[in-house]
Design a protein around this motif. Structure first.
Motif, PDB file in Angstrom:
ATOM      1  N   TYR A   1     -31.757  14.837   9.393  1.00  0.00           N
ATOM      2  CA  TYR A   1     -32.241  15.231   8.074  1.00  0.00           C
ATOM      3  C   TYR A   1     -33.522  14.460   7.767  1.00  0.00           C
ATOM      4  O   TYR A   1     -33.796  13.407   8.349  1.00  0.00           O
ATOM      5  CB  TYR A   1     -31.185  14.934   7.010  1.00  0.00           C
ATOM      6  CG  TYR A   1     -29.998  15.851   7.068  1.00  0.00           C
ATOM      7  CD1 TYR A   1     -30.085  17.148   6.570  1.00  0.00           C
ATOM      8  CD2 TYR A   1     -28.791  15.429   7.609  1.00  0.00           C
ATOM      9  CE1 TYR A   1     -28.991  18.002   6.620  1.00  0.00           C
ATOM     10  CE2 TYR A   1     -27.689  16.272   7.660  1.00  0.00           C
ATOM     11  CZ  TYR A   1     -27.800  17.561   7.156  1.00  0.00           C
ATOM     12  OH  TYR A   1     -26.726  18.406   7.210  1.00  0.00           O
ATOM     13  N   TYR A   2     -34.271  14.966   6.795  1.00  0.00           N
ATOM     14  CA  TYR A   2     -35.520  14.334   6.365  1.00  0.00           C
ATOM     15  C   TYR A   2     -35.319  12.837   6.119  1.00  0.00           C
ATOM     16  O   TYR A   2     -36.121  12.013   6.557  1.00  0.00           O
ATOM     17  CB  TYR A   2     -36.018  15.041   5.088  1.00  0.00           C
ATOM     18  CG  TYR A   2     -37.170  14.338   4.423  1.00  0.00           C
ATOM     19  CD1 TYR A   2     -38.472  14.529   4.872  1.00  0.00           C
ATOM     20  CD2 TYR A   2     -36.964  13.474   3.349  1.00  0.00           C
ATOM     21  CE1 TYR A   2     -39.536  13.885   4.270  1.00  0.00           C
ATOM     22  CE2 TYR A   2     -38.013  12.825   2.747  1.00  0.00           C
ATOM     23  CZ  TYR A   2     -39.295  13.032   3.211  1.00  0.00           C
ATOM     24  OH  TYR A   2     -40.342  12.375   2.614  1.00  0.00           O
ATOM     25  N   ASP A   3     -34.246  12.484   5.442  1.00  0.00           N
ATOM     26  CA  ASP A   3     -33.980  11.094   5.060  1.00  0.00           C
ATOM     27  C   ASP A   3     -33.793  10.164   6.257  1.00  0.00           C
ATOM     28  O   ASP A   3     -33.921   8.954   6.126  1.00  0.00           O
ATOM     29  CB  ASP A   3     -32.704  11.009   4.210  1.00  0.00           C
ATOM     30  CG  ASP A   3     -32.584  12.129   3.209  1.00  0.00           C
ATOM     31  OD1 ASP A   3     -32.387  13.288   3.652  1.00  0.00           O
ATOM     32  OD2 ASP A   3     -32.693  11.867   2.012  1.00  0.00           O
ATOM     33  N   GLU A   4     -33.451  10.728   7.413  1.00  0.00           N
ATOM     34  CA  GLU A   4     -33.155   9.909   8.585  1.00  0.00           C
ATOM     35  C   GLU A   4     -34.389   9.581   9.427  1.00  0.00           C
ATOM     36  O   GLU A   4     -34.293   8.795  10.362  1.00  0.00           O
ATOM     37  CB  GLU A   4     -32.104  10.616   9.451  1.00  0.00           C
ATOM     38  CG  GLU A   4     -30.776  10.771   8.720  1.00  0.00           C
ATOM     39  CD  GLU A   4     -29.771  11.594   9.493  1.00  0.00           C
ATOM     40  OE1 GLU A   4     -28.727  11.023   9.870  1.00  0.00           O
ATOM     41  OE2 GLU A   4     -30.037  12.799   9.728  1.00  0.00           O
TER      42      GLU A   4
ATOM     43  N   ARG B   1     -32.840  20.764  12.698  1.00  0.00           N
ATOM     44  CA  ARG B   1     -32.366  21.156  11.367  1.00  0.00           C
ATOM     45  C   ARG B   1     -33.447  21.808  10.515  1.00  0.00           C
ATOM     46  O   ARG B   1     -33.231  22.128   9.353  1.00  0.00           O
ATOM     47  CB  ARG B   1     -31.831  19.937  10.621  1.00  0.00           C
ATOM     48  CG  ARG B   1     -30.552  19.384  11.181  1.00  0.00           C
ATOM     49  CD  ARG B   1     -29.924  18.421  10.190  1.00  0.00           C
ATOM     50  NE  ARG B   1     -28.735  17.819  10.733  1.00  0.00           N
ATOM     51  CZ  ARG B   1     -27.522  18.368  10.672  1.00  0.00           C
ATOM     52  NH1 ARG B   1     -27.343  19.518  10.065  1.00  0.00           N
ATOM     53  NH2 ARG B   1     -26.486  17.750  11.209  1.00  0.00           N
ATOM     54  N   ALA B   2     -34.622  22.000  11.062  1.00  0.00           N
ATOM     55  CA  ALA B   2     -35.766  22.471  10.281  1.00  0.00           C
ATOM     56  C   ALA B   2     -35.517  23.828   9.632  1.00  0.00           C
ATOM     57  O   ALA B   2     -34.867  24.705  10.199  1.00  0.00           O
ATOM     58  CB  ALA B   2     -37.014  22.536  11.146  1.00  0.00           C
TER      59      ALA B   2
ATOM     60  N   SER C   1     -43.002  22.221  -3.109  1.00  0.00           N
ATOM     61  CA  SER C   1     -42.600  23.562  -3.527  1.00  0.00           C
ATOM     62  C   SER C   1     -41.135  23.899  -3.252  1.00  0.00           C
ATOM     63  O   SER C   1     -40.625  24.858  -3.812  1.00  0.00           O
ATOM     64  CB  SER C   1     -43.489  24.604  -2.842  1.00  0.00           C
ATOM     65  OG  SER C   1     -43.340  24.518  -1.439  1.00  0.00           O
ATOM     66  N   ARG C   2     -40.488  23.132  -2.399  1.00  0.00           N
ATOM     67  CA  ARG C   2     -39.106  23.445  -2.045  1.00  0.00           C
ATOM     68  C   ARG C   2     -38.236  22.224  -2.286  1.00  0.00           C
ATOM     69  O   ARG C   2     -38.282  21.268  -1.511  1.00  0.00           O
ATOM     70  CB  ARG C   2     -38.995  23.864  -0.581  1.00  0.00           C
ATOM     71  CG  ARG C   2     -39.628  25.199  -0.329  1.00  0.00           C
ATOM     72  CD  ARG C   2     -39.343  25.607   1.087  1.00  0.00           C
ATOM     73  NE  ARG C   2     -39.025  27.013   1.076  1.00  0.00           N
ATOM     74  CZ  ARG C   2     -38.404  27.628   2.046  1.00  0.00           C
ATOM     75  NH1 ARG C   2     -37.988  26.968   3.087  1.00  0.00           N
ATOM     76  NH2 ARG C   2     -38.178  28.915   1.974  1.00  0.00           N
ATOM     77  N   PRO C   3     -37.445  22.243  -3.338  1.00  0.00           N
ATOM     78  CA  PRO C   3     -36.591  21.083  -3.616  1.00  0.00           C
ATOM     79  C   PRO C   3     -35.612  20.841  -2.464  1.00  0.00           C
ATOM     80  O   PRO C   3     -35.222  21.772  -1.763  1.00  0.00           O
ATOM     81  CB  PRO C   3     -35.854  21.472  -4.893  1.00  0.00           C
ATOM     82  CG  PRO C   3     -36.154  22.897  -5.157  1.00  0.00           C
ATOM     83  CD  PRO C   3     -37.260  23.332  -4.260  1.00  0.00           C
ATOM     84  N   ASP C   4     -35.261  19.598  -2.283  1.00  0.00           N
ATOM     85  CA  ASP C   4     -34.294  19.189  -1.255  1.00  0.00           C
ATOM     86  C   ASP C   4     -34.799  19.358   0.168  1.00  0.00           C
ATOM     87  O   ASP C   4     -34.005  19.466   1.108  1.00  0.00           O
ATOM     88  CB  ASP C   4     -32.951  19.920  -1.423  1.00  0.00           C
ATOM     89  CG  ASP C   4     -32.308  19.629  -2.761  1.00  0.00           C
ATOM     90  OD1 ASP C   4     -32.424  18.473  -3.234  1.00  0.00           O
ATOM     91  OD2 ASP C   4     -31.702  20.547  -3.345  1.00  0.00           O
TER      92      ASP C   4
ATOM     93  N   PRO D   1     -34.633  19.800   5.789  1.00  0.00           N
ATOM     94  CA  PRO D   1     -33.825  19.551   4.602  1.00  0.00           C
ATOM     95  C   PRO D   1     -33.457  18.086   4.452  1.00  0.00           C
ATOM     96  O   PRO D   1     -33.306  17.373   5.429  1.00  0.00           O
ATOM     97  CB  PRO D   1     -32.572  20.410   4.826  1.00  0.00           C
ATOM     98  CG  PRO D   1     -32.514  20.661   6.282  1.00  0.00           C
ATOM     99  CD  PRO D   1     -33.926  20.591   6.803  1.00  0.00           C
ATOM    100  N   CYS D   2     -33.320  17.676   3.207  1.00  0.00           N
ATOM    101  CA  CYS D   2     -32.808  16.327   2.914  1.00  0.00           C
ATOM    102  C   CYS D   2     -31.298  16.337   3.114  1.00  0.00           C
ATOM    103  O   CYS D   2     -30.647  17.380   3.019  1.00  0.00           O
ATOM    104  CB  CYS D   2     -33.129  15.948   1.465  1.00  0.00           C
ATOM    105  SG  CYS D   2     -34.893  15.842   1.121  1.00  0.00           S
TER     106      CYS D   2
END
Length: 170
Positions: free
Chosen positions: A22-25, A95-96, A131-134, A162-163
Protein backbone atom coordinates in the motif's frame (compact mmCIF):
# COMPACT_ATOMS: atom_id res chain seq x y z
CA UNK A 1 -0.43 -16.27 15.00
CA UNK A 2 -0.39 -13.26 12.66
CA UNK A 3 0.09 -14.23 9.00
CA UNK A 4 3.17 -12.86 7.22
CA UNK A 5 2.61 -9.63 5.25
CA UNK A 6 2.45 -11.59 1.98
CA UNK A 7 -0.76 -13.31 3.14
CA UNK A 8 -4.19 -12.23 4.32
CA UNK A 9 -6.19 -14.49 6.59
CA UNK A 10 -9.56 -15.06 4.91
CA UNK A 11 -10.86 -17.66 7.38
CA UNK A 12 -9.37 -19.39 10.41
CA UNK A 13 -6.31 -21.28 9.19
CA UNK A 14 -6.88 -20.18 5.56
CA UNK A 15 -4.67 -17.56 3.88
CA UNK A 16 -4.79 -15.77 0.55
CA UNK A 17 -1.57 -14.71 -1.06
CA UNK A 18 -1.50 -10.94 -1.38
CA UNK A 19 0.85 -9.00 -3.58
CA UNK A 20 2.20 -5.53 -3.52
CA UNK A 21 2.35 -2.78 -0.96
CA UNK A 22 0.00 0.00 0.00
CA UNK A 23 1.00 3.65 -0.40
CA UNK A 24 1.70 3.90 3.34
CA UNK A 25 4.26 1.08 3.18
CA UNK A 26 6.59 2.85 0.75
CA UNK A 27 9.30 5.20 2.04
CA UNK A 28 11.39 7.47 -0.16
CA UNK A 29 14.83 5.90 -0.43
CA UNK A 30 13.65 2.29 -0.13
CA UNK A 31 15.15 -0.05 -2.75
CA UNK A 32 13.26 -3.15 -3.86
CA UNK A 33 15.22 -5.95 -5.53
CA UNK A 34 13.08 -7.78 -8.09
CA UNK A 35 13.77 -11.50 -8.33
CA UNK A 36 13.92 -14.04 -9.82
CA UNK A 37 15.96 -12.92 -12.79
CA UNK A 38 14.96 -13.63 -16.38
CA UNK A 39 17.23 -15.00 -19.10
CA UNK A 40 16.43 -13.46 -22.49
CA UNK A 41 15.84 -15.98 -25.27
CA UNK A 42 15.97 -15.74 -29.04
CA UNK A 43 12.24 -16.40 -29.10
CA UNK A 44 11.62 -13.39 -26.82
CA UNK A 45 13.56 -11.16 -29.17
CA UNK A 46 12.12 -12.42 -32.47
CA UNK A 47 8.49 -12.54 -31.32
CA UNK A 48 8.49 -9.14 -29.64
CA UNK A 49 10.40 -7.53 -32.51
CA UNK A 50 7.87 -8.83 -35.02
CA UNK A 51 4.85 -8.25 -32.75
CA UNK A 52 5.82 -4.60 -32.32
CA UNK A 53 6.68 -4.24 -36.03
CA UNK A 54 10.29 -3.45 -35.14
CA UNK A 55 11.80 -5.20 -38.14
CA UNK A 56 15.23 -3.59 -37.89
CA UNK A 57 17.66 -6.24 -39.15
CA UNK A 58 19.95 -5.73 -36.14
CA UNK A 59 17.29 -7.53 -34.06
CA UNK A 60 16.03 -10.24 -36.42
CA UNK A 61 18.72 -10.94 -39.06
CA UNK A 62 21.78 -12.78 -37.73
CA UNK A 63 23.70 -12.42 -41.02
CA UNK A 64 23.17 -8.66 -40.99
CA UNK A 65 24.05 -8.38 -37.28
CA UNK A 66 27.31 -10.31 -37.81
CA UNK A 67 28.53 -7.42 -39.97
CA UNK A 68 27.87 -4.80 -37.27
CA UNK A 69 30.07 -3.75 -34.37
CA UNK A 70 28.10 -6.14 -32.15
CA UNK A 71 28.77 -9.24 -34.26
CA UNK A 72 25.42 -10.75 -33.33
CA UNK A 73 21.77 -9.69 -32.98
CA UNK A 74 21.01 -7.13 -30.28
CA UNK A 75 17.85 -7.73 -28.28
CA UNK A 76 15.25 -5.06 -29.07
CA UNK A 77 14.96 -2.40 -26.37
CA UNK A 78 11.20 -3.07 -26.39
CA UNK A 79 11.93 -6.61 -25.19
CA UNK A 80 14.21 -5.30 -22.45
CA UNK A 81 11.65 -2.70 -21.34
CA UNK A 82 8.89 -5.32 -21.25
CA UNK A 83 10.95 -7.74 -19.18
CA UNK A 84 12.36 -5.17 -16.73
CA UNK A 85 9.02 -3.35 -16.45
CA UNK A 86 7.15 -6.60 -15.92
CA UNK A 87 9.57 -7.95 -13.37
CA UNK A 88 9.26 -4.73 -11.33
CA UNK A 89 5.45 -4.71 -11.27
CA UNK A 90 4.87 -7.13 -8.41
CA UNK A 91 7.12 -5.26 -5.99
CA UNK A 92 6.10 -1.74 -6.94
CA UNK A 93 2.57 -1.61 -8.26
CA UNK A 94 0.76 -4.91 -7.72
CA UNK A 95 -1.91 -3.00 -5.77
CA UNK A 96 -1.96 -0.01 -8.12
CA UNK A 97 -5.20 1.54 -9.28
CA UNK A 98 -3.41 2.89 -12.37
CA UNK A 99 -0.02 3.12 -13.96
CA UNK A 100 0.51 6.83 -14.58
CA UNK A 101 3.40 6.62 -17.01
CA UNK A 102 7.10 6.29 -17.70
CA UNK A 103 9.67 9.04 -18.04
CA UNK A 104 13.34 9.27 -18.87
CA UNK A 105 13.84 5.79 -20.31
CA UNK A 106 17.58 5.39 -20.89
CA UNK A 107 19.35 2.47 -22.56
CA UNK A 108 22.92 2.14 -21.34
CA UNK A 109 24.24 -1.27 -22.43
CA UNK A 110 23.09 -3.63 -25.22
CA UNK A 111 21.34 -6.85 -24.26
CA UNK A 112 21.99 -10.12 -26.09
CA UNK A 113 20.25 -13.48 -26.18
CA UNK A 114 21.45 -15.44 -23.15
CA UNK A 115 21.83 -12.41 -20.86
CA UNK A 116 20.06 -12.78 -17.53
CA UNK A 117 18.33 -9.63 -16.32
CA UNK A 118 17.31 -8.58 -12.82
CA UNK A 119 15.89 -5.27 -11.69
CA UNK A 120 15.74 -2.97 -8.71
CA UNK A 121 13.47 -0.02 -7.99
CA UNK A 122 14.09 2.90 -5.68
CA UNK A 123 11.21 4.91 -4.28
CA UNK A 124 12.14 8.46 -5.33
CA UNK A 125 8.95 10.35 -4.45
CA UNK A 126 5.49 9.93 -3.00
CA UNK A 127 2.54 12.19 -2.34
CA UNK A 128 -1.12 11.82 -1.56
CA UNK A 129 -3.40 12.17 -4.56
CA UNK A 130 -5.10 15.55 -4.90
CA UNK A 131 -8.04 14.13 -6.85
CA UNK A 132 -8.60 10.62 -5.50
CA UNK A 133 -9.07 10.22 -1.76
CA UNK A 134 -7.38 7.24 -0.11
CA UNK A 135 -4.72 6.93 -2.82
CA UNK A 136 -1.25 8.29 -3.40
CA UNK A 137 1.22 8.67 -6.23
CA UNK A 138 4.48 6.77 -5.79
CA UNK A 139 7.37 7.35 -8.20
CA UNK A 140 10.04 4.71 -8.75
CA UNK A 141 13.41 4.78 -10.49
CA UNK A 142 13.90 1.28 -11.90
CA UNK A 143 17.21 -0.11 -13.12
CA UNK A 144 17.57 -3.20 -15.31
CA UNK A 145 20.80 -5.08 -14.65
CA UNK A 146 22.71 -7.94 -16.26
CA UNK A 147 23.89 -10.74 -13.97
CA UNK A 148 27.37 -9.18 -13.96
CA UNK A 149 25.90 -5.95 -12.52
CA UNK A 150 26.04 -3.90 -15.75
CA UNK A 151 23.10 -1.51 -16.00
CA UNK A 152 21.18 -2.02 -19.25
CA UNK A 153 18.33 0.41 -18.71
CA UNK A 154 16.90 2.91 -16.25
CA UNK A 155 13.47 4.55 -16.21
CA UNK A 156 11.18 6.47 -13.91
CA UNK A 157 7.60 5.29 -13.45
CA UNK A 158 4.70 6.57 -11.35
CA UNK A 159 1.68 4.64 -10.12
CA UNK A 160 -1.50 5.52 -8.25
CA UNK A 161 -1.58 3.23 -5.22
CA UNK A 162 -4.29 2.87 -2.57
CA UNK A 163 -3.60 3.75 1.04
CA UNK A 164 -3.92 0.95 3.60
CA UNK A 165 -7.57 0.54 4.48
CA UNK A 166 -8.55 2.57 1.43
CA UNK A 167 -9.31 -0.31 -0.88
CA UNK A 168 -7.27 -1.78 -3.67
CA UNK A 169 -7.33 -5.20 -5.24
CA UNK A 170 -7.56 -8.10 -2.79
Amino acid sequence: MRPPRAFTEVAPGRYRESRGLYYDEFDVGDVIEHRPGRTVTETDNIWMSLLSLNAHPLHIDAAYAEETEFGRPVVSSLVTLAIVGGMSTNGTSARAVANLGWEEIRLSTPVFVGDTLTAESEVVAKRLSRSRPDTGVVTFRTRGLKSDGAEVMVFTRSALIPCAGGGGAA
